[in-house]
Design a protein around this motif. Structure first.
Motif: not given
Length: 123
Positions: A7-10, A12-15, A20-26
């Motif tokens: 089970l993936v906790t919320q 972990e999903i937030l992290v 992913m957003v930081l990678t896209a920004l880079v």
């Protein structure tokens, strides 16, 4: 079912979302920097280098051999690509299948002709 369910906790999903957003920004930043740099290079390379002489001294511009390639790509190649894009990317699957079948059959005919020529004359 054998095995365990993870089970993936919320949190972990937030992290993972933040990563992913930081990678896209880079990647967006690198793209923006490279795009601006290539624009400046295109502007400078558009004008011919005249060896420090005035334009009246140099009668014509010598084009390098790479100019022939880019002339083909930007001229006839661009028209060919536009034709293929408009004809083959029309959303009809049978048109795409026909196009691919023609290319594959054409390649097969050329390969068979090469093999037969090799067996007859080259073997």
């Amino acid at each position: 079912m054998s095995g365990t369910l993870v089970l993936v906790t919320q949190a972990e999903i937030l992290v993972m979302s933040i990563i992913m957003v930081l990678t896209a920004l880079v990647f967006a930043l690198f793209y923006a920097l490279l795009k601006n740099r290539s624009y400046r290079l295109r502007i400078e390379s558009a004008e011919p280098y005249l060896s420090g002489e005035g334009e009246e001294v140099v009668s014509r511009v010598n084009v390098p051999s790479a100019g022939l390639y880019w002339g083909f790509v930007k001229g006839w190649g661009k028209k060919m690509y536009a034709f293929l894009r408009d004809e083959m990317h029309n959303g009809v699957l049978s048109d795409w299948a026909t196009y691919m079948a023609l290319w594959l059959c054409g390649g097969l005919v050329i390969a068979l002709a090469a093999v037969i020529a090799y067996v007859v004359w080259g073997g």
